[in-house]
Write a protein that holds these residues in place. Structure first.
Motif, short mmCIF file in Angstrom:
data_model
loop_
_atom_site.label_atom_id
_atom_site.label_comp_id
_atom_site.label_asym_id
_atom_site.label_seq_id
_atom_site.Cartn_x
_atom_site.Cartn_y
_atom_site.Cartn_z
N TYR A 133 1.39 -1.44 -0.10
CA TYR A 133 0.25 0.21 -0.17
C TYR A 133 0.87 1.42 -0.17
CZ TYR A 133 0.87 0.68 4.71
OH TYR A 133 1.59 0.87 5.81
N ASN A 134 0.41 2.41 0.22
CA ASN A 134 0.98 3.56 0.45
C ASN A 134 0.61 4.60 0.50
OD1 ASN A 134 -0.20 6.03 -2.06
ND2 ASN A 134 -0.43 4.26 -3.37
N PHE A 135 0.72 5.59 1.52
CA PHE A 135 0.59 6.70 2.20
C PHE A 135 0.78 7.83 1.48
CE2 PHE A 135 -1.38 9.24 6.14
CZ PHE A 135 -2.21 8.20 6.11
N MET A 136 0.96 8.09 0.32
CA MET A 136 1.08 9.50 -1.17
C MET A 136 -0.44 9.88 -0.98
SD MET A 136 3.41 8.03 -3.43
CE MET A 136 2.93 6.62 -3.52
N PRO A 137 -0.17 11.40 -0.19
CA PRO A 137 -2.01 11.68 -0.30
C PRO A 137 -2.04 12.67 -1.47
CG PRO A 137 -0.15 13.09 0.78
CD PRO A 137 0.67 12.47 0.15
N LEU A 138 -3.49 11.96 -2.07
CA LEU A 138 -3.97 12.40 -3.34
C LEU A 138 -3.49 11.93 -4.82
CD1 LEU A 138 -6.81 14.44 -3.90
CD2 LEU A 138 -4.76 16.20 -4.61
N LEU A 139 -1.94 12.09 -4.22
CA LEU A 139 -1.57 11.55 -5.89
C LEU A 139 -0.38 10.23 -5.65
CD1 LEU A 139 -0.62 14.46 -8.11
CD2 LEU A 139 -3.06 13.04 -8.47
N ASP A 140 -0.76 9.18 -6.50
CA ASP A 140 0.01 8.18 -6.63
C ASP A 140 1.30 7.79 -7.61
OD1 ASP A 140 1.31 5.04 -6.97
OD2 ASP A 140 -0.73 4.44 -6.62
N TRP A 141 1.78 7.18 -7.73
CA TRP A 141 2.88 7.78 -8.96
C TRP A 141 3.22 8.84 -9.60
CZ3 TRP A 141 2.92 6.84 -14.01
CH2 TRP A 141 2.42 6.36 -14.62
N ASP A 195 8.50 15.89 -2.21
CA ASP A 195 7.03 16.79 -1.69
C ASP A 195 6.54 17.11 -3.18
OD1 ASP A 195 7.06 17.13 0.77
OD2 ASP A 195 7.27 18.43 1.07
N ILE A 196 5.12 16.94 -3.61
CA ILE A 196 4.59 17.32 -4.75
C ILE A 196 3.16 18.19 -4.41
CG2 ILE A 196 2.96 15.94 -6.42
CD1 ILE A 196 5.87 15.65 -7.18
N LEU A 197 2.91 19.29 -5.71
CA LEU A 197 1.71 19.71 -5.40
C LEU A 197 2.09 20.63 -4.27
CD1 LEU A 197 -0.45 17.79 -7.60
CD2 LEU A 197 1.02 19.77 -8.98
N GLY A 198 2.80 20.39 -3.01
CA GLY A 198 2.74 21.11 -2.04
C GLY A 198 2.19 20.74 -1.26
N LEU A 199 2.41 19.09 -1.62
CA LEU A 199 1.76 18.16 -0.79
C LEU A 199 2.91 17.36 -0.39
CD1 LEU A 199 -0.87 16.43 -3.01
CD2 LEU A 199 -1.68 17.61 -1.18
N PRO A 200 3.19 16.92 1.25
CA PRO A 200 3.80 16.26 2.20
C PRO A 200 4.08 15.11 1.62
CG PRO A 200 1.89 16.48 3.85
CD PRO A 200 1.42 17.31 2.20
N ARG A 201 5.03 14.53 1.25
CA ARG A 201 5.74 13.03 1.21
C ARG A 201 6.62 12.56 2.32
NH1 ARG A 201 5.05 11.36 -3.71
NH2 ARG A 201 3.32 11.96 -4.49
N ILE A 202 5.75 11.74 3.32
CA ILE A 202 6.65 11.78 4.23
C ILE A 202 7.11 9.84 4.28
CG2 ILE A 202 5.16 12.59 5.66
CD1 ILE A 202 3.64 10.85 6.50
N VAL A 203 7.68 9.12 3.50
CA VAL A 203 7.99 7.64 3.02
C VAL A 203 9.05 7.93 1.75
CG1 VAL A 203 7.89 4.87 2.73
CG2 VAL A 203 5.67 7.20 3.15
N SER A 204 10.10 9.01 1.87
CA SER A 204 11.18 9.33 1.15
C SER A 204 12.61 8.93 1.01
CB SER A 204 10.99 11.18 0.28
OG SER A 204 9.41 11.47 0.22
#
Length: 394
Positions: free
Chosen positions: A102-110, A240-249
């Motif tokens: 699974y992933n915990f990316m906000p809103l968008l996937d890859w 971070d993409i589109l101002g969304l935080p990424r926390i599994v990087s």
């Protein structure tokens, strides 16, 4: 190592008999047609499993059991959503499917900006182009704060691209960015994406981590009780993409996740491409540190540019030392075998691939061709076979 293949069911133009010719024996699939947040019925799971087993495969990994955006946002009463998620887990376990990616990316996937970038020698690949991403964020979405995320050179080139781009160029860019959501029900136009992004206003890195920790606390005990393995997929790209935080990087992120609920069921999907797109990441070192928590592996390679762009490379090319990474996995699999674990074998799949030869004439899911992934699987098979030769536990 369990050679596996991602298959999208009825959404996939590649058939199971074709997959059989690759030599893979595990299938990685999901019920993409079921909306996020709803229960996966056991009879529907059983029907998918029957299709897989009747074709001569094992369903080795679910990829993925999606997490509803309200859970990521921590929005509203989440009791029903968590309950549905746990019920889907129980239904999968009842059918003997016990590993969930699974992933915990906000809103968008890859996220990519080009679905068919040319590669040397012919064919195409997926590419993340910093200039086009900047043009999209700043000039199409109107997110001026994104200027802080790019160098002056990239900003200048982005403005120039936007000025000369036709409407069809801009539409193609939006479609590419949306393409990382196969089976998802939300596809956005520019105004729709703006509205969707607003739902994450005020959610920073710390807040998203808190929501993720709650998810793990709700789910991992059930996974433990059911004998299941959960494995988070890293952010793609790991920024971070589109101002969304990424926390599994990166390594620090993964250490935080493994410690948030410190249980064997809380594990990692080792994706060499996603992690490899971050110049600061040493992918074999990350794999070695968390080897005992790797439940699944995506093996692919990327070639990075200094401006933050990257593209899919051939599996044994690119910037990650794939042979060193495969040795980490072989050694960990051997360690598990010596410990007497019946489930010591690690499933992996050749992730992404170049669109080459007759794949170019087929309508296939971007990044998931037949021949390009077959090439990757064959190369990886050779690496694993060579590393296993003479290995004390081979």
């Amino acid at each position: 190592m369990i050679e596996s293949w991602r298959w999208y069911g009825d959404l996939d133009a590649i058939t199971l008999p074709e997959v059989a010719q690759t030599g893979a024996r595990g299938i990685v699939t999901a019920l993409h047609e079921i909306p996020y947040g709803e229960v996966w019925p056991e009879d529907t799971i059983a029907a998918r499993k029957a299709r897989v087993t009747d074709a001569g495969f094992d369903w080795v990994v679910v990829e993925s059991l999606p997490i509803h955006e309200n859970i990521k946002r921590g929005e509203g009463n989440l009791t029903a959503l968590f309950g549905n998620y746990r019920q889907s887990m129980a239904n999968l376990a009842a059918q003997g499917v016990t590993t969930i990616c699974y992933n915990f990316m906000p809103l968008l996937d890859w996220t990519r900006t080009d679905l068919a970038a040319p590669v040397k020698g012919g064919g195409t690949c997926l590419r993340f182009e910093a200039v086009r991403m900047a043009a999209f964020e700043i000039h199409m979405l109107g997110r001026r704060e994104a200027e802080a995320d790019y160098s002056p050179e990239v900003l200048n080139k982005a403005a120039a691209w936007y000025q000369q781009a036709s409407e069809s160029d801009r539409d193609a860019l939006l479609a590419s960015i949306m393409a990382g959501l196969p089976g998802a029900f939300d596809r956005y136009d520019v105004p729709g994406l703006r509205r969707a992004l607003q739902t994450y206003d005020g959610i920073d890195r710390a807040t998203l981590r808190a929501h993720y920790k709650r998810f793990l606390e709700e789910i991992i005990p059930t996974a433990t009780d059911l004998g299941m393995r959960f494995c988070v997929h890293p952010d793609d790209p790991p920024r971070d993409i589109l101002g969304l935080p990424r926390i599994v990087s990166d390594m620090e992120d993964i250490a935080w996740i493994m410690g948030a609920v410190d249980a064997p069921a809380n594990g990692l999907t080792l994706c060499s491409g996603s992690l490899g797109a971050n110049p600061a990441n040493d992918v074999p070192a990350i794999a070695a540190r968390f080897a005992d928590r790797i439940h699944f592996a995506h093996l692919r390679n990327v070639a990075k540019d200094p401006d933050g762009s990257f593209e899919e490379a051939a599996h044994l090319d690119g910037d990650t030392d794939m042979v060193a990474l495969c040795k980490v996995l072989i050694d960990e699999e051997s360690r598990r075998g010596r410990a007497g674990r019946a489930d010591h074998a690690i499933p992996f799949r050749p992730d992404h691939g170049h669109h080459i030869l007759s794949d170019l004439d087929r309508s296939l899911i971007p990044g998931y061709p037949l021949i390009g992934r077959l090439r990757g699987l064959a190369e990886l098979r050779g690496v694993f076979r060579a590393l296993s030769h003479g290995h004390p536990d081979a």
